[in-house]
Design an enzyme around this catalytic site. Structure first.
Site, PDB file in Angstrom:
ATOM      1  N   ASP A 190      45.735  44.138  37.778  1.00 31.88           N
ATOM      2  CA  ASP A 190      45.522  42.338  38.470  1.00 31.88           C
ATOM      3  C   ASP A 190      44.570  42.057  37.369  1.00 31.88           C
ATOM      4  O   ASP A 190      43.737  42.623  37.052  1.00 31.88           O
ATOM      5  CB  ASP A 190      45.628  42.247  40.070  1.00 31.88           C
ATOM      6  CG  ASP A 190      45.436  40.828  40.089  1.00 31.88           C
ATOM      7  OD1 ASP A 190      46.541  39.972  39.910  1.00 31.88           O
ATOM      8  OD2 ASP A 190      44.421  40.593  40.917  1.00 31.88           O
ATOM      9  N   ASP A 192      43.187  38.246  37.860  1.00 33.31           N
ATOM     10  CA  ASP A 192      42.404  37.534  38.322  1.00 33.31           C
ATOM     11  C   ASP A 192      41.396  37.976  39.800  1.00 33.31           C
ATOM     12  O   ASP A 192      41.912  39.077  40.471  1.00 33.31           O
ATOM     13  CB  ASP A 192      42.353  36.120  39.527  1.00 33.31           C
ATOM     14  CG  ASP A 192      43.199  35.261  38.230  1.00 33.31           C
ATOM     15  OD1 ASP A 192      43.279  34.189  38.591  1.00 33.31           O
ATOM     16  OD2 ASP A 192      43.302  35.751  36.729  1.00 33.31           O
TER      17      ASP A 192
END
Length: 406
Positions: A190, A192
């Site tokens: 991922d 963020d």
């Protein structure tokens, strides 16, 4: 008193334990002493901790030679200024090399306290798991130790140690051993709050003057309280009219998570593939991903007209289902089986990706994600993932040194 001719007798083993201040030549002297006898090395391990050497060896020998071996080892210990103890046994040789179904339990702490080790060892004993080896894989920025255990199932031990992790404030991962541990892997992160420290949409919202509204929606979505796609469209709608030039400004603000470069660089050097999938915006993160050498990535696309954000998105939304799809697609593109994929994330929209991966890692994640993941890391260093894969801090630093010298 050398003895070189074998005498027919029952199988017999000897366990040798040498301890003392480490100096060059000790290992050579010990095995030179043994070399004049009809013995076979069954297992061996040596470690040096703060100049203190601990060397163990399991040998098979002729029972009739035991006294002579013990006497020669006693003289060797005196000559070297070390302590040597030996225990003979009629038991058949029991070597870790002969055991299958071994598990690797990795514990990470900052600090790592004795109570945590005691709790882990106690829980393993309670489940009849035998600790074959314990060794340190990192001493900074976190301390990591790895237990090699036998006699237990992965799921049983993982469940048993979950509460220890919470009670003792340590991260614990349980993985199977064997050759597949070293096979080529695909690691998908991922972006963020995982690969980078910030949430890109929050940075954009601050420039649009809607930070409070966007942050509230983001936090609710990450907790899984509202549908991700709905929340994303609401947040992007609040950015309508923001100049596109702000994207460059926000990109300059982004800071990688500590250890991110080390993680990616080391994985790539070892021949693994690294990908990224984000519910954020390709318009901001693509140059960063390219600079890191990440070839496989997906993210949402902002709609821009006349130099301003329209408050809408182009193309399909990268939500939790799309992240899992991206993981599968990247695996197919790189020729990696799903059992050799690793997914790392922190929020609810990472749950399907984490569930689909061979190893799902929750990184500084929300409680629901920690509960669903195979392993959880609470330390703020992304390169801690390497220790879960059996890569030591010394391996990382050696690779870096070789690269600088090349």
């Amino acid at each position: 008193m050398p003895i070189t001719q074998k005498t027919k007798s029952d199988p017999y083993t000897g366990l040798i334990l040498l301890t003392g201040i480490d100096t060059p030549g000790i290992t050579q002297a010990l095995f030179a002493t043994l070399s004049v006898f009809a013995v076979t090395i069954l297992d061996i391990e040596q470690v040096v901790i703060r100049e203190r050497l601990i060397l163990t060896a399991l040998i098979s020998l002729d029972r009739n030679h035991a006294g002579a071996i013990e006497a020669d080892l006693s003289q060797c210990a005196s000559d070297l200024g070390v302590d040597i103890a030996i225990s003979f046994s009629q038991l058949p040789p029991d070597s870790i090399a002969t055991k299958s179904g071994l598990l690797h339990v990795v514990a990470l702490g900052n600090p790592l306290l004795p109570a945590a080790i005691a709790a882990i060892a106690g829980k393993l004993a309670h489940h009849d798991a035998n600790i074959e080896r314990i060794y340190r894989t990192a001493s900074y920025p976190v301390t990591a130790v790895e237990f090699v255990i036998s006699g237990a199932s992965q799921q049983e031990i993982r469940s048993a140690l979950a509460q220890i992790s919470a009670d003792q404030g340590v991260d614990i991962a349980v993985q199977p051993g064997g050759l597949m541990r070293w096979a080529k892997k695909l690691i998908v992160l991922d972006v963020d709050s995982t690969l980078i420290q910030q949430e890109v949409i929050d940075l954009l919202a601050a420039r649009a003057g809607v930070a409070d509204q966007v942050i509230a929606i983001t936090e609710s979505a990450m907790r899984g309280e509202i549908d991700f796609e709905k929340s994303l469209r609401e947040r992007v709608g609040l950015l309508k009219g923001l100049p596109a030039s702000v994207l460059d400004e926000v990109r300059a603000e982004i800071r990688l998570t500590p250890g991110a470069r080390t993680l990616i660089r080391t994985l790539q050097r070892l021949g693994h593939s690294v990908g990224a999938v984000s519910g954020g915006f390709i318009d901001v993160i693509e140059p960063i991903l390219q600079e890191l050498g990440i070839e496989h990535y997906r993210a949402n696309k902002l709609d821009i007209e006349s130099g301003k954000l329209t408050g809408t998105l182009l193309g399909p939304i990268i939500d939790r289902a799309a992240k899992a799809t991206a993981l599968r697609d990247f695996a197919a593109q790189t020729g990696v089986g799903m059992e050799q994929t690793i997914a790392i994330g922190d929020g609810a929209n990472d749950l399907e990706m984490i569930a689909a991966a061979g190893l799902g890692i929750a990184f500084n994640a929300k409680p629901a994600v920690r509960a669903a993941a195979d392993s959880a890391l609470s330390q703020p260093y992304l390169d801690s993932v390497l220790y879960l894969l059996g890569i030591t801090r010394e391996d990382i630093e050696e690779a870096d040194d070789q690269s600088r010298q090349a």
